[in-house]
Design an enzyme around this catalytic site. Structure first.
Site, short mmCIF file in Angstrom:
data_model
loop_
_atom_site.label_atom_id
_atom_site.label_comp_id
_atom_site.label_asym_id
_atom_site.label_seq_id
_atom_site.Cartn_x
_atom_site.Cartn_y
_atom_site.Cartn_z
N PRO A 77 3.92 -22.53 107.12
CA PRO A 77 4.68 -21.59 106.24
C PRO A 77 5.27 -22.49 105.10
O PRO A 77 5.57 -23.80 105.31
CB PRO A 77 5.87 -20.69 107.05
CG PRO A 77 5.65 -21.30 108.51
CD PRO A 77 4.38 -22.21 108.38
N GLY A 114 7.98 -28.51 105.59
CA GLY A 114 7.86 -29.85 105.48
C GLY A 114 6.69 -30.60 105.26
O GLY A 114 6.40 -31.64 105.65
N THR A 122 4.64 -31.08 102.62
CA THR A 122 4.86 -32.15 101.28
C THR A 122 5.75 -33.32 102.10
O THR A 122 5.20 -34.56 101.77
CB THR A 122 5.56 -31.55 100.34
OG1 THR A 122 5.04 -30.58 99.99
CG2 THR A 122 5.42 -32.67 99.07
N GLU A 174 26.92 1.49 106.52
CA GLU A 174 26.86 0.22 107.21
C GLU A 174 27.47 0.56 108.37
O GLU A 174 27.06 -0.11 109.49
CB GLU A 174 27.49 -1.08 106.66
CG GLU A 174 26.99 -1.09 105.12
CD GLU A 174 25.43 -1.65 105.05
OE1 GLU A 174 25.01 -2.04 106.17
OE2 GLU A 174 24.80 -1.38 104.29
P1 ADP Z 1 6.59 -27.34 102.37
O1 ADP Z 1 5.61 -28.64 101.59
O2 ADP Z 1 6.24 -27.22 103.74
O3 ADP Z 1 6.68 -26.16 101.46
P2 ADP Z 1 8.56 -29.21 101.84
O4 ADP Z 1 8.05 -30.69 102.43
O5 ADP Z 1 8.27 -29.26 100.12
O6 ADP Z 1 7.93 -28.05 102.32
O7 ADP Z 1 10.18 -29.10 102.20
C1 ADP Z 1 11.07 -28.82 101.25
C2 ADP Z 1 12.53 -29.59 101.62
O8 ADP Z 1 12.98 -29.00 102.73
C3 ADP Z 1 12.03 -30.86 102.06
O9 ADP Z 1 12.36 -31.81 100.90
C4 ADP Z 1 13.28 -31.21 103.02
O10 ADP Z 1 14.47 -31.57 102.31
C5 ADP Z 1 13.52 -30.16 103.51
N1 ADP Z 1 12.62 -30.06 104.83
C6 ADP Z 1 11.75 -29.28 105.20
N2 ADP Z 1 11.22 -29.41 106.53
C7 ADP Z 1 11.82 -30.38 106.77
C8 ADP Z 1 12.04 -31.32 108.24
N3 ADP Z 1 11.08 -30.92 109.11
N4 ADP Z 1 12.98 -32.03 108.33
C9 ADP Z 1 13.91 -32.45 107.46
N5 ADP Z 1 13.86 -31.92 106.16
C10 ADP Z 1 13.09 -30.69 106.04
ZN ZN Z 2 21.10 0.48 104.98
MG MG Z 3 5.07 -28.16 99.43
#
Ligand code: ADP
Ligand code: ZN
Ligand code: MG
Length: 617
Positions: free
Chosen positions: A203, A207, A209, A425
């Site tokens: 999803p 992380g 990228t 609520e």
């Molecule tokens: P995706 O490519 O899966 O959509 P990204 O790698 O772009 O996600 O993640 C976005 C940001 O969220 C990263 O730059 C980092 O700051 C944080 N992040 C996401 N997953 C992790 C992880 N496993 N550990 C540390 N930071 C994370």
């Molecule tokens: Zn409601």
């Molecule tokens: Mg990404």
């Protein structure tokens, strides 16, 4: 947005521009068809008649290639007309400038027309925004700016596996790729074939990228990246050439990582797109496959691609010798979340009362990106409150902010509306608190957030979230809780006075009921069958369009069953709330006075009330 990202924004812009110039063929469309030459005046006329969709200006501003709405191409010799850009932008023409290759990219960057034109583009953009208010869809100046940001190259990403937390399994699998890049000879010596492609599946925000960058960083090789949607958005006829160009660059810089984000945008099953095939995408995909097949065993290039829709990918992509390795990157569990929080807490000043362990417990379902965002929001709140440390309060507020959007404290609410929201609520909260086997209420608030007038937060159990298994009685409770808001309104104000405020709740109830019957086999009349073939399977919480594969009769039975389930839930909610009307009034009163109440307040209230926990089933 990530602070660090913003800081290096300018750097990135420069690098992108430079790389863009370095890779000269990028925006050159098929010139074979561009035989017709337009007269300048005819060209302007065509623009003003809104017949022109795109213009590609030569580097010396002397000529331009013109693409008309019907796709026909022609060329025009440009007159030195300083109003040209304005005429083009005013008529929604997509503008691009064809780059050239000079000896030094820097020299090129400063001497070319690119910089002044980017500036003008930006000014036009602002100007048009000011003119047309906020509705700036399809703004040509914006497209113009966007068309620059294509291929990116980072000589060294400086990201290591230590920066990626909580996804140990994925790291383990990828460390093999690092070894291939670091010492390919060791593998070829024994006749091992090095994989060409690795597909990261998971999803958004987990992380992917970051992991790809970490592989490059660990191996100490350059990182090329491009996004699949960028291949597709581009000028017709250049998607394939851009792929070729990407690989040309990569070969020159091998060993290296080529990262293709959102590969599903190009890699969808061919000929299966909605609304007919997309030739552009197919050509791009074919080119990608050709390139992957083309480089021999050990070229030192490893392609890492990311997607959250592996189900839609063309099967040709997964053949041996292409993306034959898949690495799943999942949402982190409790331990993973704690590690991620620790990574992102390093550069923040947290006060001693912040317990990251508790934060990790409170955030099931959060991705790495959500957690990074959470700590950043907390730091921003602390700065706004002029504190020198981030305290527990900021972290708590940030969790809610990430979950439900910022509070709109300054919005003026009438007394009557406030009371209505409070009852609504309180209705959710009391049904939730008194139903056996339901998630505990974490907090109730009548401060509006996002689209919501008020919110009731529940703490979902980690176990349920992780296993994804929900019992029938849990789902029945969920429907009753969701109806609790509307039911409270009815009890207090009468059936005539109910508001539209419950529309979201009702939607949720209908969804749960329908799924119980058609997906989970929880209906006696229909039995344990799944109805409606879903296209693309259940993945990652997207809406899935489902195809009907049952008869009219069955459809009618489903409708009856749905309304029965909803009816039962409605009766249960009504019973709980009428029998505990005193508690409902008291909680609403508490909310009107204090706007938010938490678990302890609710427990107090329950303890001192004479709770009727009759059989609500
Ligand atoms: P995706 O490519 O899966 O959509 P990204 O790698 O772009 O996600 O993640 C976005 C940001 O969220 C990263 O730059 C980092 O700051 C944080 N992040 C996401 N997953 C992790 C992880 N496993 N550990 C540390 N930071 C994370
Ligand atoms: Zn409601
Ligand atoms: Mg990404």
């Amino acid at each position: 947005m990530n602070k660090r990202l913003r800081n290096i924004g300018i750097y990135v812009l420069v690098v992108i521009t430079v790389i863009f110039i370095g890779t000269s063929v990028i925006d050159r469309p098929n010139t074979e068809n561009a035989t017709k030459t337009l007269r300048y005046s005819d060209f302007i006329e065509a623009v003003q008649d809104k017949e022109v969709s795109r213009v590609l200006i030569s580097p010396d501003n002397g000529t331009a290639q013109v693409v008309e709405n019907d796709g026909s191409r022609s060329e025009v010799n440009l007159a030195p007309d300083k109003d040209l850009l304005k005429i083009l932008t005013d008529n929604d023409v997509d503008i691009a400038v064809q780059p050239t290759r000079l000896s030094s990219p820097w020299q090129q960057a400063f001497s070319s027309l690119l910089f002044p034109i980017i500036l003008i583009g930006a000014l036009f953009f602002l100007f048009r925004r000011a003119q047309s208010g906020s509705g700036g869809g399809g703004n040509p100046a914006m497209n113009f700016g966007k068309s620059k940001a294509r291929l990116q190259m980072e000589p060294s990403t400086k990201v290591t596996f230590a920066d990626v937390a909580g996804v140990e399994g994925s790291k383990l699998e990828l460390s093999e790729v690092v070894d291939f890049l670091k010492s390919p000879d060791r593998f070829t010596a024994v006749g091992a074939k090095i994989p060409k492609g690795v597909l990261l599946v998971g999803p958004p925000g987990t992380g992917k990228t970051l992991l790809a960058k970490a592989v490059a960083g660990e191996a100490g090789v350059p990182f090329f990246s491009i996004s699949g949607s960028e291949f597709v958005e581009m000028f017709v006829g250049v998607g394939a050439s851009r792929v070729r160009d990407l690989f040309e660059q990569a070969k020159k810089n091998a060993p290296c990582i080529v990262f293709i984000d959102e590969i599903d945008a190009v890699g969808r099953q061919r000929g299966a797109g909605l609304g007919g095939g997309n030739d552009e995408r197919e050509q791009t995909l074919n080119q990608l496959l050709t390139e992957m097949d083309g480089f021999e065993g050990n070229s030192g290039i490893i392609i890492v691609a990311a997607t959250n829709r592996p189900d839609v990918l063309d099967s040709a992509l997964m053949r041996p010798g292409r993306f034959d390795r898949q690495v799943t990157v999942d949402r982190p569990d409790y331990a993973g979340r704690l590690q991620i929080l620790n990574v992102h807490a390093k550069d923040k000043t947290l006060s001693k009362d912040v317990d990251l362990d508790k934060v990790a417990k409170r955030t099931p379902g959060f991705t790495g990106a959500d957690l990074a965002n959470l700590l950043n929001e907390a730091a921003i709140l602390a700065a706004r409150r002029e504190l020198d440390k981030v305290s527990n309060d900021e972290v708590g507020d940030a969790i809610e902010r990430v979950m439900a959007g910022p509070e709109k404290k300054d919005r003026v609410i009438s007394e009557r509306k406030k009371e209505l929201v409070a009852y609504h609520e309180a209705g959710h909260a009391i049904v939730g608190a008194l139903m056996p086997d339901y998630d505990p209420v974490a907090k109730v608030s009548i401060i509006p957030r996002g689209q919501a007038g008020g919110l009731t937060f529940f703490t979902p159990s980690e176990e349920r979230l992780e296993s994804g298994l929900y019992s029938r009685s849990y789902l029945q409770n969920q429907m009753a809780v969701a109806l609790g808001g509307r039911v409270a309104e009815e009890i207090v104000y009468g059936e005539e006075e109910v508001t539209t405020g419950a529309s979201n709740d009702l939607q949720q109830v209908a969804n749960v009921a329908r799924q119980m019957i058609t997906k989970f086999g929880m209906s006696e009349k229909i039995g344990p069958v799944a109805l409606g073939r879903s296209q693309g399977g259940m993945f990652l919480g997207r809406d899935i369009a489902s195809e009907r594969d049952f008869s009219e009769d069955t459809a009618a039975t489903i409708d009856v069953e749905v309304s029965e389930l909803v009816d039962v839930a409605y009766k249960r909610a009504t019973k709980v709330l009428t029998e505990n009307r005193g508690m409902l009034d008291e909680m609403a009163q508490m909310l009107i006075e204090r706007e938010t109440i938490d678990t302890e307040d609710i427990q107090d209230l329950i303890n001192r009330s004479e709770v009727k926990v009759a059989n609500y089933l």
